[in-house]
Structures are given as C-alpha cells and as structure tokens.
Design a protein around this motif. Structure first.
Motif, mmCIF file in Angstrom:
data_model
loop_
_atom_site.group_PDB
_atom_site.id
_atom_site.type_symbol
_atom_site.label_atom_id
_atom_site.label_comp_id
_atom_site.label_asym_id
_atom_site.label_seq_id
_atom_site.Cartn_x
_atom_site.Cartn_y
_atom_site.Cartn_z
ATOM 1 N N CYS A 407 0.662 -1.290 -0.089
ATOM 2 C CA CYS A 407 0.001 -0.286 0.328
ATOM 3 C C CYS A 407 0.940 0.854 0.001
ATOM 4 N N PHE A 408 1.731 1.294 0.482
ATOM 5 C CA PHE A 408 3.063 2.369 0.978
ATOM 6 C C PHE A 408 2.780 3.010 -0.178
ATOM 7 N N LEU A 409 3.738 1.399 -1.099
ATOM 8 C CA LEU A 409 4.622 1.478 -2.770
ATOM 9 C C LEU A 409 3.508 2.406 -3.274
ATOM 10 N N THR A 410 1.957 2.054 -3.260
ATOM 11 C CA THR A 410 1.279 2.692 -4.133
ATOM 12 C C THR A 410 0.899 3.968 -3.973
ATOM 13 N N CYS A 411 0.827 4.311 -3.005
ATOM 14 C CA CYS A 411 0.696 6.144 -2.965
ATOM 15 C C CYS A 411 2.081 6.359 -3.076
ATOM 16 N N ALA A 412 3.215 5.647 -2.405
ATOM 17 C CA ALA A 412 4.087 6.950 -3.534
ATOM 18 C C ALA A 412 4.449 6.852 -4.548
ATOM 19 N N LEU A 413 4.064 6.095 -5.767
ATOM 20 C CA LEU A 413 4.358 6.060 -6.346
ATOM 21 C C LEU A 413 2.732 6.720 -7.228
ATOM 22 N N LEU A 414 1.416 7.268 -6.979
ATOM 23 C CA LEU A 414 0.547 8.247 -6.747
ATOM 24 C C LEU A 414 1.063 9.481 -6.959
ATOM 25 N N ILE A 415 1.242 9.887 -5.385
ATOM 26 C CA ILE A 415 1.930 11.427 -5.388
ATOM 27 C C ILE A 415 3.014 11.920 -6.227
ATOM 28 N N ALA A 416 3.646 10.759 -6.473
ATOM 29 C CA ALA A 416 5.175 11.728 -6.973
ATOM 30 C C ALA A 416 4.796 11.351 -8.279
ATOM 31 N N GLY A 417 3.645 10.422 -8.978
ATOM 32 C CA GLY A 417 3.315 10.512 -10.438
ATOM 33 C C GLY A 417 4.087 9.836 -11.797
ATOM 34 N N VAL A 418 4.028 8.477 -10.489
ATOM 35 C CA VAL A 418 5.294 7.565 -11.217
ATOM 36 C C VAL A 418 4.096 6.719 -13.044
ATOM 37 N N PRO A 419 4.437 6.726 -13.819
ATOM 38 C CA PRO A 419 3.386 5.858 -14.833
ATOM 39 C C PRO A 419 2.919 4.705 -14.976
ATOM 40 N N PRO A 420 2.017 3.785 -14.598
ATOM 41 C CA PRO A 420 1.546 4.060 -15.985
ATOM 42 C C PRO A 420 0.105 4.614 -15.040
ATOM 43 N N LEU A 421 0.202 4.968 -13.134
ATOM 44 C CA LEU A 421 -0.874 5.070 -12.349
ATOM 45 C C LEU A 421 -1.626 6.347 -12.462
ATOM 46 N N ALA A 422 -2.613 6.839 -11.793
ATOM 47 C CA ALA A 422 -3.727 8.016 -12.164
ATOM 48 C C ALA A 422 -2.592 8.933 -11.837
ATOM 49 N N GLY A 423 -2.528 9.304 -10.501
ATOM 50 C CA GLY A 423 -1.016 10.210 -10.573
ATOM 51 C C GLY A 423 -0.693 10.915 -11.759
ATOM 52 N N PHE A 424 0.365 9.716 -12.250
ATOM 53 C CA PHE A 424 1.257 10.491 -13.780
ATOM 54 C C PHE A 424 -0.509 11.084 -15.211
ATOM 55 N N LEU A 425 -1.499 9.745 -14.621
ATOM 56 C CA LEU A 425 -1.876 10.435 -16.296
ATOM 57 C C LEU A 425 -2.428 11.970 -15.096
ATOM 58 N N GLY A 426 -2.993 12.020 -14.403
ATOM 59 C CA GLY A 426 -3.610 13.736 -13.970
ATOM 60 C C GLY A 426 -2.026 14.597 -14.443
ATOM 61 N N LYS A 427 -1.435 14.404 -13.862
ATOM 62 C CA LYS A 427 0.321 15.116 -14.474
ATOM 63 C C LYS A 427 0.569 15.380 -15.806
#
Length: 543
Positions: A407-427
């Motif tokens: 869960c922490f890894l997923t949060c980190a990738l989302l907040i940092a905006g790493v592809p292919p997660l939604a954080g990257f798509l928004g940025k």
C-alpha cells in the motif's frame, strides 16, 4: 432537473445533521452504528447526485429552502462540480469512519458527532448557491474540525490546534468583510445573480468590488493553504488523529473549489471587465506553494509531516493551473486539474491513514533518525507502547507488513506521479494542456508553461525520493523489529482508497470525460445562471 424540487440535495445535509445530533443521546456501540449507517447513506446519495448531474447537461438541480424564489432564496445547486466534490467527501468519510472504529473514536468524546457535523458543513459548502450560506457552512465545518484536530491527547496537538483555530478565525473575519463589500456594491450574494450584476457595476464602483473580491479571496486562499498563508497546515495536519487528517485533506480543497466556482461565475466569461482578476496572484502564489511544499517534502523526517507537505504540493499545483487558465487558457487545463485533484486527495488521505499503522511499531533506531519529529507532534501521545500495540480491535491480519508495504509503495507512486498510475495521468494531462496553450499576443505563456512543468517534475522527483527514503527506513532497515498486529478494520479503508485510484487508472477515459464536461460547464456558466435565476416556486395548494 429544475422542473421539480430535488429533495435528495437536502439529504446530503440533513443526514449528517440528524445523525450527529442523535449520537449525543446514545452509547459507544450505538454511536458507531449510527455513524456507519449515516456515512453509507451519504455515499449512496452522492452516487445518485453524480448520476443526476451526468445525465442532465442542459439543466441543473435545485432545492429552494422555504420555497422562496431566487435570488432571495437559500438555494442548493447541483451541477457536475458540486456532485463530484460531494462524492469525493463521502468516499473519504466512509474510509475514515471505518478506520476510526479500531480505536481512535475512543480517544476522546463525541468523535462521531463532530465528524458528522464536519460532513454536513462540507456537503453544504459544495452545494450552496450563495456566499452568505457558504460562510455559514464554512463555520459549521470549521467548528467541527476544531474539535477533531484537538481529539485525543498531547500538548503538541493542543498547541497546533490553537494555531489552527486562530488562523481560521482571522480568515472568517476576512470572509465577512469581503462578503459585506461585495453585497454593498452588487446588492446580492447569490452566485448566479452575481454573474449577471458584476458586468453592470459602474466604473467608479469597480475598485470597491475588486477590494471585496480580494479580501474574500484571501479568506479562501488561507483554507487552500497558499504560500505564505500555509504555515499552519503541516503542523496541524501532522498532529491531528489519522482519521481526522484523512478528511482534512479535502478541507484544503474547499478553498480551491470556491476559487474555481467564484472565478467562473462572478469573474469569468460572464463578467468581461473582470476576466482574469487575480489570475496572476493564483499562478505565482501556486508556484510558490508548490516550491515550498516540495522543500518541505524533502526536509520531512516523519511520515505525518511528509503527508502534510504533500497536501501543500497538491494545493499549489491546482492553484497554479487555475491561475494559468484565468489568463486565457482552455477548459482542458481545468479538466486535468480536477482529475489530479481527486487522485491526489485520495492518495494523500490513504497515506495519512497509514502513518500511524507504520509508525506504531517503530524501533529505537528509527526514532533516532526522526529525532526532530516530536517538534511536529508525531511522538506526542499519552498512550503507552503496550497500549498502542493492543488498542486495535479485531484479529490481526497475517502478513500485515507485506500489505502495508504494498500500500505504501502504491501511495508513493501515485503521489510522485509515476506511470502508469492515475497520478501520472493527471500530471501528464495538466502539463500537456499547459504546454499546448499559446497566447503570444498578450503574455509569454510558453515560458510560464515551461516553468510550471519544471516545478511539477521536480516536485514529483522530490516526493519519490522522500517516500522511498521513508519506505526504506520503515520496511527494510527495521526488518528485525516485531511490528504490532494490524486489525482488518484499519487495513480495509486504505486498500479500498488505493483500489479506487487503480480503478481510475484503468477507467481513465470515462473519468476524464466527466472532468471535461465539468470544465466545459464552468467555462460556459449560462446553464448554471439560467437554471438558478429561472427557478420557479411550487404552486400553492388548490391552484
């Protein structure tokens, strides 16, 4: 949608109001049951509101309290933006309520009542159609948030809470002053009516109108935590109980929501002489907030402080995009910003919920590495270590460390905006819209776009570095430490929130379609204005 009153709108306010009042007369078990039922009901209502808003593109939902005609009525207005924010609030609220039942609701009195009153104020602020009732709902949610920020024990929590209260009381005073100036010039506080009257304000009255809008804007920007008005947020959110902090993330978005709503109505395309008012302040203030939050993320020596600074990064990004769009940008910027708003809010809320779960069993070595964390209220807890380890209710989850790590890894990738997660798509969507915007006839927008892109990329890199550092210290360096048992009731809310972001990654197309339709309605507010001012009262009985 405006042919008959939409009674479901008032349900979003009445449900938490009634539930919060009923809880005062019952014991702990009954309060928990009422809290869950109320929050689930609000989530169902929010889903219905989004469905209503999605299927009515040429009208809006209205509820006239007292059946008075606008602009005199106290009116609740439903459109795509307000429905989106109510749904986001209900999702975070349901997760926080379930999480709190593990032990946090027993740390002080009336947690669930205060929480329901907070939801009432949030839903009312998103649905109200006039500035005065926006102030009323602001005060309701702030009063409840004061109690939640102080919930529990610890001198750091009290000190941070008092700073938070003082800052918001000052902002409320500015809110009243700004509202009074605007009413004195225009003679109305109805948002739709302001869209009609602002263009008609005489030239000699425009400076006073601008002064009122500026004072009002400062009050909103305090809530949105724009630099230099954001000094209160990291220590307050870091010291607050995790379930309260998880919902406090959306409190900062109330300021962003109001700035977006007022700028699109009163100072948008409907008011030609005020178009772009305050846009440069939002742009440069947003960039400064983004830089300040990035430095805070890198300097953080505790997960709570890091999550709080991530809120500043999110708010700064959104304010900067709104500022650029106010200089003449298209609706694509706002659509991308709304997508990023939802994803960043959910991800940071999940991180706040994980803070205490991760730090509950930290070793002495980890404590040495975070020696300054006490200054931010991270270690100020009256519960002993043994009580912390046994306070959770319900059986522990096998492999809890593995689940928390994932869960922490997923949060980190989302907040940092790493592809292919939604954080990257928004940025990516925001940067694409900003870099494609060209208005060489007025300003050097490409240069602004490049500066914004550079800061956003650096902020993402900083977040990744800081989160990897925290993850390594927690899940790797302390591998011999026996972590406490984590109840299922505490893990499920985190998993659900992260699953929603993963779902948004898979279904990014439909989600972005909704955001684009929302942004288009903001750029063409005539549907909102016509729907509110054209509302008819119910016919009298027998006629």
């Amino acid at each position: 949608m405006t042919e008959s009153p939409d009674h479901i709108l008032i349900a979003s306010i009445l449900i938490p109001l009634v539930a919060g009042a009923l809880m005062l007369f019952y014991g702990e078990t009954q309060r928990r049951v009422i809290a869950v039922v109320s929050t689930v009901a609000q989530f169902i209502v929010a889903l219905e509101l989004v469905d209503m808003a999605s299927h009515h593109t040429t009208s809006i939902g209205l509820y006239l309290l007292g059946d008075w005609p606008p602009p005199f009525a106290i009116v609740l207005v439903l459109d795509r933006l307000s429905a989106l924010m109510v749904l986001l609030t209900s999702v975070l609220a349901l997760s926080a309520v379930v999480f709190a039942m593990a032990r946090w609701d027993r740390r002080g009195q009336h947690f669930h009542s205060l929480f329901q009153f907070l939801l009432m104020g949030l839903n009312g602020a998103f649905l109200t159609g006039d500035l005065f009732n926006l102030f009323v709902f602001f005060e309701v949610l702030l009063a409840a948030s004061y109690g939640l920020a102080l919930h529990g024990s610890g001198t750091l929590r009290v000190r941070a809470g008092l700073h938070y209260i003082a800052m918001n009381l000052a902002a409320s005073l500015l809110f009243l002053i700004g509202v009074s100036l605007i009413y004195g010039v225009t003679g109305t506080l109805n948002m739709a009516d302001l869209a009609v009257r602002v263009p008609l304000v005489a030239a000699e009255q425009q400076p006073l109108l601008a002064a009122g809008a500026a004072v009002l804007g400062i009050a909103f920007l305090v809530k949105a935590a724009m630099w230099p008005l954001c000094f209160w947020l990291p220590i307050t959110y870091g010291a607050a109980p995790p379930p309260a902090a998880a919902v406090f993330v959306v409190l900062s978005k109330v300021g962003v929501y109001v700035v977006l709503r007022i700028s699109s109505l009163a100072f948008g395309t409907a008011a030609a002489q005020m178009t772009g008012f305050g846009a440069e302040v939002l742009l440069w203030g947003g960039l400064a907030t983004l830089v300040f939050g990035t430095v805070g993320v890198l300097a953080s020596q505790g997960l709570g402080r890091l999550a709080s600074c991530s809120v500043l990064v999110s708010s700064g990004t959104l304010l900067a995009v709104i500022g650029i769009s106010g200089l003449g940008g298209g609706s694509a910027m706002i659509a991308a910003a709304l997508f990023y708003l939802v994803i960043s809010t959910v991800a940071i809320s999940a991180l706040f919920l994980m803070v205490e779960l991760i730090e509950r069993g930290e070793s002495e070595l980890a404590a040495i590495l975070t020696v300054t964390a006490e200054a931010y209220g991270l270690g100020d807890d009256d519960l002993g270590e043994a009580e912390l380890r046994s306070a959770g209710s319900g059986p522990g989850v096998p492999g809890a460390t593995t689940v928390l790590g994932f869960c922490f890894l997923t949060c980190a990738l989302l907040i940092a905006g790493v592809p292919p997660l939604a954080g990257f798509l928004g940025k990516f969507a925001m940067l694409s819209a900003v870099l494609s915007f060209d208005d060489l006839g007025k300003r050097d927008i490409p240069l602004i776009g490049i500066a914004f892109t550079a800061v956003v990329i650096i902020s993402g890199l900083a977040a990744l570095i800081a989160l990897v550092r925290e993850g390594t210290r927690t899940f790797w360096a302390a591998e011999e430490e026996e972590l406490p048992s984590v109840p299922l009731v505490e893990l499920v809310p985190v998993i659900v929130l992260l699953a929603l972001t993963l779902g948004a990654s898979v279904k990014a197309g439909p989600v972005m379609d909704y955001m684009e339709a929302t942004a288009t309605s903001l750029y063409h507010p005539h549907v909102y204005v016509r729907g509110v001012l054209g509302a008819e009262t119910m016919p009298e009985a027998g006629k």
